[in-house]
Scaffold this active site. Structure first.
Site, PDB file in Angstrom:
ATOM      1  N   SER A 161       0.832  -1.191   0.000  1.00 28.04           N
ATOM      2  CA  SER A 161       0.000   0.000   0.000  1.00 28.04           C
ATOM      3  C   SER A 161       0.881   1.262   0.000  1.00 28.04           C
ATOM      4  O   SER A 161       1.696   1.437  -0.895  1.00 28.04           O
ATOM      5  CB  SER A 161      -0.957  -0.046   1.197  1.00 28.04           C
ATOM      6  OG  SER A 161      -2.024   0.851   1.053  1.00 28.04           O
TER       7      SER A 161
ATOM      8  N   ASP B 214      -9.658  -5.307  -4.724  1.00 28.67           N
ATOM      9  CA  ASP B 214      -9.172  -4.270  -3.819  1.00 28.67           C
ATOM     10  C   ASP B 214      -9.939  -2.976  -4.081  1.00 28.67           C
ATOM     11  O   ASP B 214      -9.885  -2.440  -5.182  1.00 28.67           O
ATOM     12  CB  ASP B 214      -7.672  -4.065  -4.060  1.00 28.67           C
ATOM     13  CG  ASP B 214      -7.001  -3.142  -3.058  1.00 28.67           C
ATOM     14  OD1 ASP B 214      -7.713  -2.409  -2.345  1.00 28.67           O
ATOM     15  OD2 ASP B 214      -5.758  -3.164  -2.998  1.00 28.67           O
TER      16      ASP B 214
ATOM     17  N   HIS C 234      -7.321  -6.008  -0.765  1.00 27.01           N
ATOM     18  CA  HIS C 234      -6.132  -5.211  -0.455  1.00 27.01           C
ATOM     19  C   HIS C 234      -5.124  -5.995   0.386  1.00 27.01           C
ATOM     20  O   HIS C 234      -3.927  -5.714   0.346  1.00 27.01           O
ATOM     21  CB  HIS C 234      -6.567  -3.955   0.301  1.00 27.01           C
ATOM     22  CG  HIS C 234      -5.519  -2.905   0.426  1.00 27.01           C
ATOM     23  ND1 HIS C 234      -4.922  -2.299  -0.652  1.00 27.01           N
ATOM     24  CD2 HIS C 234      -4.953  -2.331   1.520  1.00 27.01           C
ATOM     25  CE1 HIS C 234      -4.044  -1.409  -0.241  1.00 27.01           C
ATOM     26  NE2 HIS C 234      -4.025  -1.407   1.074  1.00 27.01           N
TER      27      HIS C 234
END
Length: 354
Positions: A172, A288, A319
């Site tokens: 991320s 995601d 995610h």
């Protein structure tokens, strides 16, 4: 079944927005934060064929600070190739724990089965959140970049690790930061053997957060009065990000001070990554909702023709690279799951062939 709007936003959870920030170690920590020695930990009898060692990471720009960490070593003859895991946004422990899920622990266990060592450590804002909360000049450099770069140096000195085969994997926001980590390692006159981008944003975080909030609020078209007030406040703060120079430097916006946002919003990860010549692997879950396939395609459009870049997306994964559906939002995280084995295999193949 009516969907509920959840109040936990992973990509939107920034520096000081979790109540659990503390300068003290949690009960799950395996070593004191001041202990910089490597020592064996006790593992259950039915554990996989690997060893976990406590290895603290000194905080380079704060004398006396260190971050507890775990070095997972496979069975077999060393030195081993190794992967360093870099957290996403917000305070996070070394396992990147989300409810009962521990994606970094899963990756460490899985890669060890493929003969690859893994180092993971508690994030600075997780360990020293209270001390850092008053630093209005804090940027991504102090939050993430320095510690990730120091982790490469630390691992290079470990006799069990092949210093020429250390890889950095960021999840991320940690993935978005990889081009900056690569730049910092150049300043250290060292480099990683390759880089792994896990659900890495290609766009700026403010745009991503607005998209995420739009999506989450769309799941609950009829809002309560409290939810309406929350929504108005969130979007008002998002609008403030367009006027950072007009704001009080000590007033947090969405969990971070203006200096943090100013630094982050001037950073173009795709443009910065153009200088990267090391092998790069970019992985993306197709379900995601936080960092979407739009970001994946932006990265692929920029670097899909370059020989040093490899791209792979995974149907049915969120995610956290665990099973779920986009329309379930964070509800997918409430069930204890594990990182998909295909993702582990892709990382292992990348390390073993580069």
């Amino acid at each position: 079944m009516k969907k509920k709007l959840l109040t936990f936003f992973f990509i939107g959870t920034l520096i000081f927005s979790l109540s659990g920030c503390s300068s003290k170690q949690t009960p799950s920590d395996t070593t004191d934060s001041t202990d910089q020695q490597t020592e064996s930990e006790t593992l259950p009898e039915d554990s996989k064929a690997y060893e976990e060692l406590s290895l603290a990471l000194p905080v380079a720009d704060h004398e006396g600070w260190s971050l507890s960490g775990t070095l997972t070593l496979p069975d077999g003859e060393d030195p081993f190739p190794a992967v360093i895991l870099v957290h996403g946004s917000g305070p996070s422990d070394r396992n990147e724990t989300i409810y009962e899920n521990k994606p970094f622990k899963d990756i460490a266990d899985g890669l060890a089965a493929h003969g690859i060592a893994v180092y993971r450590y508690d994030k600075r804002t997780y360990v020293y959140g209270k001390e850092m909360a008053s630093d209005i000049d804090l940027t991504l450099k102090q939050e993430t970049l320095i510690d990730a770069s120091e982790a490469v140096k630390l691992l290079s000195d470990q006799p069990q690790i092949d210093a020429s085969r250390i890889y950095v994997a960021g999840h991320s926001l940690g993935g978005q930061a990889i081009p900056l980590i690569q730049n910092m390692l150049k300043q250290y006159e060292t480099q990683a053997a390759g880089y792994i981008f896990l659900a890495a944003p290609a766009r700026d975080l403010a745009a991503l957060m607005r998209e995420q909030f739009d999506f989450l609020y769309s799941l609950t078209p009829v809002l309560s009065d409290t939810q309406k007030e929350q929504k108005e406040d969130v979007y008002a703060q998002l609008d403030q990000l367009n006027h950072l120079d007009e704001l009080d430097s000590s007033q947090p916006i969405l969990g971070a001070y203006p200096a943090y946002w100013r630094d982050l919003l001037t950073y173009d990860p795709v443009q910065t990554a153009e200088a990267m010549t090391e092998p790069c692997l970019l992985l993306q879950g197709e379900e995601d909702y936080q960092v979407t396939m739009t970001d994946f395609e932006l990265w692929k459009s920029a670097f899909g023709e370059k020989e040093n870049w490899t791209f792979q997306s995974f149907p049915g994964l969120t995610h956290l690279f665990m099973p779920g559906k986009k329309e379930n939002a964070n509800a997918s995280y409430l069930t204890k799951q594990h990182v998909d084995e295909e993702v582990i295999q892709s990382i292992a193949d990348f390390v073993q062939t580069n």
